[in-house]
Design an enzyme around this catalytic site. Structure first.
Site, short mmCIF file in Angstrom:
data_model
loop_
_atom_site.label_atom_id
_atom_site.label_comp_id
_atom_site.label_asym_id
_atom_site.label_seq_id
_atom_site.Cartn_x
_atom_site.Cartn_y
_atom_site.Cartn_z
N ASN A 131 -4.57 -1.72 -3.80
CA ASN A 131 -4.57 -0.59 -4.72
C ASN A 131 -3.12 -0.18 -4.89
O ASN A 131 -2.54 0.47 -4.03
CB ASN A 131 -5.41 0.54 -4.10
CG ASN A 131 -5.47 1.76 -5.00
OD1 ASN A 131 -4.83 1.81 -6.05
ND2 ASN A 131 -6.22 2.75 -4.58
N ARG B 66 -7.61 -3.02 -7.49
CA ARG B 66 -8.11 -1.86 -8.22
C ARG B 66 -7.24 -1.68 -9.47
O ARG B 66 -6.02 -1.67 -9.40
CB ARG B 66 -8.00 -0.62 -7.35
CG ARG B 66 -8.43 0.61 -8.10
CD ARG B 66 -8.12 1.87 -7.34
NE ARG B 66 -8.53 3.01 -8.13
CZ ARG B 66 -7.93 4.18 -8.07
NH1 ARG B 66 -6.89 4.37 -7.28
NH2 ARG B 66 -8.36 5.18 -8.80
N ARG C 223 -5.26 19.79 -10.59
CA ARG C 223 -5.55 19.63 -12.04
C ARG C 223 -6.51 20.72 -12.52
O ARG C 223 -7.45 21.07 -11.81
CB ARG C 223 -6.17 18.26 -12.31
CG ARG C 223 -5.18 17.12 -12.18
CD ARG C 223 -5.87 15.77 -12.34
NE ARG C 223 -5.59 14.92 -11.20
CZ ARG C 223 -6.29 13.85 -10.85
NH1 ARG C 223 -7.33 13.48 -11.56
NH2 ARG C 223 -5.95 13.15 -9.79
N GLU D 67 -14.61 2.70 -1.53
CA GLU D 67 -14.20 1.97 -2.73
C GLU D 67 -13.65 0.59 -2.40
O GLU D 67 -13.85 -0.35 -3.15
CB GLU D 67 -13.15 2.80 -3.49
CG GLU D 67 -13.78 4.01 -4.15
CD GLU D 67 -12.78 5.01 -4.69
OE1 GLU D 67 -12.24 5.78 -3.87
OE2 GLU D 67 -12.53 5.02 -5.90
N HIS E 38 -13.17 6.98 -11.30
CA HIS E 38 -13.88 6.90 -10.02
C HIS E 38 -15.16 6.06 -10.13
O HIS E 38 -16.09 6.23 -9.34
CB HIS E 38 -14.31 8.31 -9.51
CG HIS E 38 -13.18 9.24 -9.18
ND1 HIS E 38 -13.21 10.58 -9.51
CD2 HIS E 38 -12.01 9.03 -8.52
CE1 HIS E 38 -12.09 11.16 -9.09
NE2 HIS E 38 -11.36 10.25 -8.49
N HIS F 177 -18.25 13.23 -6.82
CA HIS F 177 -17.11 12.67 -6.09
C HIS F 177 -16.05 13.77 -6.04
O HIS F 177 -15.35 14.03 -7.02
CB HIS F 177 -16.59 11.43 -6.81
CG HIS F 177 -15.37 10.82 -6.18
ND1 HIS F 177 -15.38 9.61 -5.52
CD2 HIS F 177 -14.09 11.27 -6.08
CE1 HIS F 177 -14.17 9.35 -5.06
NE2 HIS F 177 -13.37 10.35 -5.39
N ASP G 210 -5.39 21.85 -0.73
CA ASP G 210 -6.30 21.39 0.31
C ASP G 210 -7.30 22.50 0.67
O ASP G 210 -6.89 23.61 1.01
CB ASP G 210 -5.49 20.97 1.55
CG ASP G 210 -6.34 20.22 2.55
OD1 ASP G 210 -7.42 20.73 2.93
OD2 ASP G 210 -5.95 19.11 2.94
P1 AMP Z 1 -9.67 12.57 -1.05
O1 AMP Z 1 -8.86 12.72 -2.30
O2 AMP Z 1 -11.03 12.01 -1.26
O3 AMP Z 1 -8.91 11.88 0.07
O4 AMP Z 1 -9.93 14.08 -0.52
C1 AMP Z 1 -8.87 14.88 -0.05
C2 AMP Z 1 -9.31 16.34 -0.02
O5 AMP Z 1 -10.51 16.49 0.75
C3 AMP Z 1 -8.31 17.28 0.66
O6 AMP Z 1 -7.31 17.71 -0.21
C4 AMP Z 1 -9.19 18.42 1.11
O7 AMP Z 1 -9.27 19.38 0.08
C5 AMP Z 1 -10.54 17.81 1.32
N1 AMP Z 1 -10.89 17.70 2.74
C6 AMP Z 1 -10.65 16.68 3.57
N2 AMP Z 1 -11.14 16.95 4.81
C7 AMP Z 1 -11.71 18.18 4.75
C8 AMP Z 1 -12.39 19.04 5.67
N3 AMP Z 1 -12.57 18.68 6.94
N4 AMP Z 1 -12.82 20.24 5.23
C9 AMP Z 1 -12.64 20.61 3.96
N5 AMP Z 1 -12.01 19.85 3.03
C10 AMP Z 1 -11.55 18.66 3.41
#
Ligand code: AMP
Length: 395
Positions: free
Chosen positions: A7, A90, A240, A383, A179, A207, A282
């Site tokens: 990727n 990807r 976003r 993925e 996605h 997702h 986050d």
């Molecule tokens: P991804 O883009 O799928 O890797 O998701 C990343 C996002 O998932 C992070 O910016 C968080 O907002 C959320 N995230 C990951 N772990 C947790 C958790 N334990 N509790 C709440 N949100 C989480």
């Protein structure tokens, strides 16, 4: 069979070497800061992460470093490159040309290049990775797996925008969705787990990660999805904005004398729950801040959940019903408060959440009660495994 899944981004390259029989990753890793200085993080299955700080001036050197790490005497997982039977790449945008994965040929590379306009940040980087692998391992078959392909089954009423038709004719401006590999993987798992018959199933996949999208999957096919021409449309995301009144762009541009590029940077990088809260993209930081009384952080969380619930409602309408709703990706898999908040809007569907099940993390779980009319699930996405499966199927 061993498949290297790649990727490739503009300055990064994620990889996994997957054994297709056991469907386990033998090693995972990430090259960062390609073209700047370079760092390779490599983790063999069951082993410690190794950080290699050699310079990575370009993607070819990055691929060479990955191959060296995979065959290294100490932290490697294969004894020679001959053990790599295929490579799955990807690719973000396949436009209307690709409704499924394809074996990479000169013609395919040309067709991917023709989609560059539609994903100027992603497709050129994906092509750099493909070309680097081709020059280093010319004999190894390669497959392109597109983020957009799964959504090519959408009907016109879902993919056409309410703008003059010439923009579709001239530039192919329409909803594509992203996605797709994850939506496809998770919807299939939801159908298997709940014992539905694919040809008679209605599934909504949420997702929800840093990028977030939601898809209506009817009889195994995507019939609508929240991301559009680009991944900016739809849900509120980490940084976003998702959907908004397009006139806001003009309003801010005039008020603050900003260019269209400035505004796009604001909408892509400074908006979402990050811009709304002023705290973070986050959700863990948002929760902490809102527990400490930060009202903007609490509002950002609520607005996010409300938007997800509204999309679910619109997709129930689009499919005339729903059998199962699946949450996936970083936030969807981990944040029980978010899932509870979203489901609190869905009582009209006869959905009831099992709080104990909702607290389970990191594995496939039905989080609705036994008598809930619609099953709600958490399904970790994978993925890379989906790309490896597609690759094996095609070669
Ligand atoms: P991804 O883009 O799928 O890797 O998701 C990343 C996002 O998932 C992070 O910016 C968080 O907002 C959320 N995230 C990951 N772990 C947790 C958790 N334990 N509790 C709440 N949100 C989480």
């Amino acid at each position: 069979m061993k498949v290297l899944v790649v990727n490739c981004g503009s300055s990064s390259l994620k990889y996994q070497l997957i054994d297709s029989e056991s469907e386990q990753a033998l090693a995972v890793g990430l090259c960062e800061r390609i073209g700047i200085d370079g760092r390779l993080n490599h983790t063999p299955a069951g082993g410690e992460k190794v950080v290699i700080d050699d310079p990575l001036p370009n993607h070819e050197v990055a691929i060479q470093s990955v191959l060296a790490a995979l065959t290294d005497k100490q932290h490697g997982v294969i004894s020679s490159l001959e053990e790599i039977n295929a490579i799955g790449h990807r690719v973000v945008h396949g436009g209307e040309k690709f409704a499924s994965s394809v074996v990479i040929t000169d013609e395919v590379i040309k067709a991917i290049e023709e989609c560059n306009d539609l994903a100027p940040l992603h497709n050129p980087a994906n092509l750099i990775g493909i070309n680097a692998c081709r020059s280093i391992m010319p004999g190894v078959p390669m497959v392109a797996v597109f983020d957009t392909a799964f959504h090519q089954t959408m009907p016109k009423e879902a993919y056409l925008y309410g703008i003059p038709h010439e923009y579709y004719d001239n530039y192919k401006i329409r909803r594509y969705g992203f996605h797709g590999t994850s939506h496809s993987f998770v919807s299939k798992r939801a159908i298997d787990i709940t014992g539905l018959e694919e040809k008679n199933s209605k599934v909504i996949v949420c997702h929800l990660g840093n990028g977030a999208s939601i898809t209506a999957v009817k009889n195994g096919e995507s019939v609508d999805t929240s991301m559009g021409l680009t991944p900016l449309e739809g849900l509120i995301m980490g940084t976003r904005s998702g959907d908004l009144d397009p006139a806001i762009l003009e309003f801010i541009a005039h008020k603050e004398n900003k260019s269209i590029d400035d505004i796009m940077t604001i909408l892509n990088k400074k908006s979402g729950v990050y811009g709304m809260s002023g705290v973070s993209s986050d959700f863990r930081d948002l929760e902490k801040a809102s527990n400490e009384g930060n009202e903007r952080a609490a509002d950002a969380f609520r607005v996010f959940c409300y938007r997800v619930a509204k999309y679910i409602g619109s997709y129930v309408a689009a499919m005339n019903g729903v059998d199962a709703i699946a949450f996936t990706a970083g936030l969807g898999e981990n944040d029980k408060n978010m899932r509870r908040n979203v489901c609190s809007y869905l009582g009209y569907l006869g959905i009831a959440l099992d709080e104990e099940q909702n607290a389970i993390r990191g594995k496939e779980t039905v989080i609705s009660t036994k008598d809930s009319k619609v099953k709600v699930l958490v399904i970790p996405t994978n993925e890379e495994l989906a790309i490896a499966r597609e690759t094996v199927a095609l070669i």
